[in-house]
Design a protein around this motif. Structure first.
Motif, short mmCIF file in Angstrom:
data_model
loop_
_atom_site.label_atom_id
_atom_site.label_comp_id
_atom_site.label_asym_id
_atom_site.label_seq_id
_atom_site.Cartn_x
_atom_site.Cartn_y
_atom_site.Cartn_z
N MET A 213 10.42 -1.37 11.39
CA MET A 213 10.74 -2.72 10.93
C MET A 213 11.74 -3.35 11.89
O MET A 213 12.59 -2.65 12.46
CB MET A 213 11.35 -2.67 9.53
CG MET A 213 10.38 -2.30 8.45
SD MET A 213 11.14 -2.28 6.82
CE MET A 213 11.71 -0.59 6.76
N GLY A 214 11.67 -4.67 12.07
CA GLY A 214 12.61 -5.33 12.95
C GLY A 214 12.53 -6.83 12.88
O GLY A 214 11.76 -7.40 12.11
N LEU A 215 13.36 -7.48 13.70
CA LEU A 215 13.45 -8.94 13.77
C LEU A 215 13.79 -9.56 12.41
O LEU A 215 13.38 -10.68 12.10
CB LEU A 215 12.15 -9.56 14.33
CG LEU A 215 11.86 -9.24 15.78
CD1 LEU A 215 10.81 -8.14 15.88
CD2 LEU A 215 11.36 -10.47 16.53
N LEU A 216 14.52 -8.83 11.58
CA LEU A 216 14.93 -9.35 10.27
C LEU A 216 15.93 -10.48 10.47
O LEU A 216 16.93 -10.33 11.17
CB LEU A 216 15.57 -8.22 9.46
CG LEU A 216 16.12 -8.58 8.07
CD1 LEU A 216 15.01 -9.10 7.16
CD2 LEU A 216 16.82 -7.37 7.46
N TYR A 217 15.64 -11.62 9.83
CA TYR A 217 16.51 -12.78 10.02
C TYR A 217 16.35 -13.74 8.85
O TYR A 217 15.24 -13.94 8.32
CB TYR A 217 16.18 -13.52 11.32
CG TYR A 217 17.15 -14.62 11.66
CD1 TYR A 217 18.35 -14.32 12.30
CD2 TYR A 217 16.90 -15.95 11.33
CE1 TYR A 217 19.27 -15.33 12.62
CE2 TYR A 217 17.80 -16.95 11.63
CZ TYR A 217 18.99 -16.64 12.29
OH TYR A 217 19.89 -17.62 12.58
N THR A 218 17.48 -14.32 8.44
CA THR A 218 17.48 -15.38 7.43
C THR A 218 18.25 -16.57 7.98
O THR A 218 19.35 -16.40 8.55
CB THR A 218 18.15 -14.90 6.12
OG1 THR A 218 17.45 -13.76 5.63
CG2 THR A 218 18.12 -16.00 5.07
N LEU A 219 17.69 -17.76 7.88
CA LEU A 219 18.39 -18.95 8.33
C LEU A 219 19.75 -19.06 7.62
O LEU A 219 19.84 -18.75 6.42
CB LEU A 219 17.56 -20.20 8.06
CG LEU A 219 16.21 -20.29 8.81
CD1 LEU A 219 15.45 -21.55 8.39
CD2 LEU A 219 16.42 -20.28 10.32
N PRO A 220 20.80 -19.45 8.34
CA PRO A 220 22.16 -19.43 7.77
C PRO A 220 22.28 -20.12 6.41
O PRO A 220 22.99 -19.63 5.52
CB PRO A 220 22.98 -20.17 8.83
CG PRO A 220 22.26 -19.89 10.11
CD PRO A 220 20.80 -19.89 9.74
N GLU A 221 21.60 -21.24 6.22
CA GLU A 221 21.73 -21.99 4.98
C GLU A 221 21.03 -21.32 3.80
O GLU A 221 21.15 -21.77 2.64
CB GLU A 221 21.21 -23.42 5.14
CG GLU A 221 19.74 -23.54 5.51
CD GLU A 221 19.48 -23.52 7.01
OE1 GLU A 221 18.46 -24.10 7.42
OE2 GLU A 221 20.31 -22.95 7.75
N HIS A 222 20.30 -20.23 4.06
CA HIS A 222 19.58 -19.54 2.98
C HIS A 222 20.08 -18.10 2.77
O HIS A 222 19.43 -17.31 2.09
CB HIS A 222 18.08 -19.52 3.29
CG HIS A 222 17.44 -20.86 3.23
ND1 HIS A 222 16.96 -21.41 2.06
CD2 HIS A 222 17.20 -21.78 4.21
CE1 HIS A 222 16.44 -22.60 2.31
NE2 HIS A 222 16.57 -22.85 3.61
N ARG A 223 21.23 -17.80 3.33
CA ARG A 223 21.76 -16.44 3.20
C ARG A 223 22.46 -16.23 1.86
O ARG A 223 22.69 -17.16 1.12
CB ARG A 223 22.70 -16.14 4.38
CG ARG A 223 21.95 -16.05 5.70
CD ARG A 223 22.86 -15.88 6.90
NE ARG A 223 22.06 -15.92 8.13
CZ ARG A 223 22.57 -15.99 9.35
NH1 ARG A 223 23.88 -16.02 9.52
NH2 ARG A 223 21.77 -16.02 10.41
N ARG A 224 22.75 -14.96 1.57
CA ARG A 224 23.41 -14.53 0.34
C ARG A 224 22.56 -14.82 -0.89
O ARG A 224 23.07 -15.09 -1.98
CB ARG A 224 24.79 -15.18 0.20
CG ARG A 224 25.74 -14.81 1.34
CD ARG A 224 27.14 -15.33 1.09
NE ARG A 224 28.03 -14.94 2.16
CZ ARG A 224 28.64 -13.75 2.28
NH1 ARG A 224 28.41 -12.83 1.34
NH2 ARG A 224 29.44 -13.48 3.28
N LYS A 225 21.25 -14.79 -0.71
CA LYS A 225 20.32 -14.97 -1.84
C LYS A 225 19.46 -13.73 -2.07
O LYS A 225 18.56 -13.75 -2.91
CB LYS A 225 19.43 -16.19 -1.58
CG LYS A 225 20.18 -17.51 -1.45
CD LYS A 225 19.22 -18.66 -1.17
CE LYS A 225 19.97 -19.98 -0.99
NZ LYS A 225 19.04 -21.12 -0.71
N GLY A 226 19.72 -12.67 -1.32
CA GLY A 226 18.96 -11.44 -1.49
C GLY A 226 17.61 -11.43 -0.82
O GLY A 226 16.79 -10.54 -1.07
N TYR A 227 17.36 -12.40 0.06
CA TYR A 227 16.05 -12.49 0.70
C TYR A 227 15.75 -11.27 1.58
O TYR A 227 14.63 -10.74 1.59
CB TYR A 227 15.95 -13.76 1.54
CG TYR A 227 15.87 -15.05 0.76
CD1 TYR A 227 15.84 -15.04 -0.64
CD2 TYR A 227 15.84 -16.28 1.41
CE1 TYR A 227 15.77 -16.24 -1.36
CE2 TYR A 227 15.76 -17.48 0.70
CZ TYR A 227 15.75 -17.44 -0.68
OH TYR A 227 15.67 -18.62 -1.39
#
Length: 284
Positions: A213-227
């Motif tokens: 698994m790799g390239l895991l990323y969440t756009l900054p404005e959508h973080r801390r939501k458990g995505y």
């Protein structure tokens, strides 16, 4: 006297089974061979020092028609014996020492060996991205996230080629030459994303051609939501069903990712580190 053997399709199936006995040290080579045998990789050749009792394995780019390729070729290796690996690396018929290339995910215990061989070939070696191998040995150990986040789970989807640009732009190693690589990964290997209300991806997780698994990323404005946790849990189930090893590489300084995977049940492989090494000819 020829000191190496190029494996046929039939022998690759045997090699895949044999490498299971050398996990986790062989995990990247094993994942690569697995995808070759699944027909997901078509441009690799696999060389061993002897058969069936091999001591060293090298996965190298296959011979192609001459064309410009902006991405340096990548070699994957596994060895039970450093002297056997040294002999393979020294053989110009096994490794192309006329051009830049990279050792991808090589065991750091091979550092001195690679440096010595490269010096003999008048190449310099740069080391980067030393990583832990984080492995989920038993999928039953995975912390259940999906049932807790049924509201978000309904927005899980797959990336398509139109999403390659945003993935490349937000990848730490993204550059002018990475788009083609990202497109290949999206087209051929498992991936997941979470879409917003306008069907644009705001969080994603891909898998490489060696199964990690790799390239895991969440756009900054959508973080801390458990995505991120939700995507990892979803990917685990898919990799399990496909028969892949369930693992990822995490850079030593990336504490947040380490903690994320640890909380989900992944464990660091003790005493093993992997790194990416770039090789290039001495400047004249």
């Amino acid at each position: 006297m020829k000191m190496f053997l190029l494996l046929t399709k039939e022998k690759l199936l045997t090699l895949e089974k044999a490498l299971r006995n050398y996990l986790p040290a062989a995990i990247k080579t094993y994942g690569t061979i697995l995808n070759v045998n699944k027909g997901k990789i078509h441009d690799l050749e696999v060389v061993v020092d002897s058969w069936p009792d091999f001591n060293a394995v090298i996965c190298r780019p296959g011979k192609k028609e001459e064309k410009y390729n902006p991405v340096a070729p990548t070699i994957t290796v596994f060895s039970k014996d450093q002297n056997s690996l040294r002999r393979l690396l020294m053989d110009d018929n096994v490794v192309d020492w006329t051009t830049c290339f990279m050792f991808g995910g090589i065991d750091t215990s091979y550092f001195e060996l690679v440096r010595d061989v490269a010096a003999c070939k008048k190449f310099t070696v740069s080391f980067s991205n030393t990583c832990y191998a984080m492995i989920l040995e038993d999928p039953k150990d995975l912390v259940d996230i999906i049932s807790e986040r049924a509201d978000v789970a309904s927005r899980i989807s797959h990336l398509d080629l139109t999403h390659a640009q945003i993935v490349s732009r937000n990848w730490k190693f993204g550059n002018d030459t990475s788009l083609e690589f990202i497109e290949n990964v999206i087209a051929n290997f498992p991936n997941y994303c979470i879409l917003d209300e306008t069907d644009n991806p705001v969080s994603w997780l891909l898998s490489y051609n060696y199964g990690a698994m790799g390239l895991l990323y969440t756009l900054p404005e959508h973080r801390r939501k458990g995505y991120a946790k939700l995507l990892v849990a979803t990917m685990v189930k898919t990799l399990q069903n496909l028969g892949y090893p369930i693992y990822c590489f995490i850079e030593e300084e990336n504490d947040k990712s380490y903690q994320l995977f640890e909380k989900l049940g992944f464990k660091e492989s003790p005493g093993i580190r992997f790194a990416w090494q770039s090789c290039r000819p001495f400047e004249r």
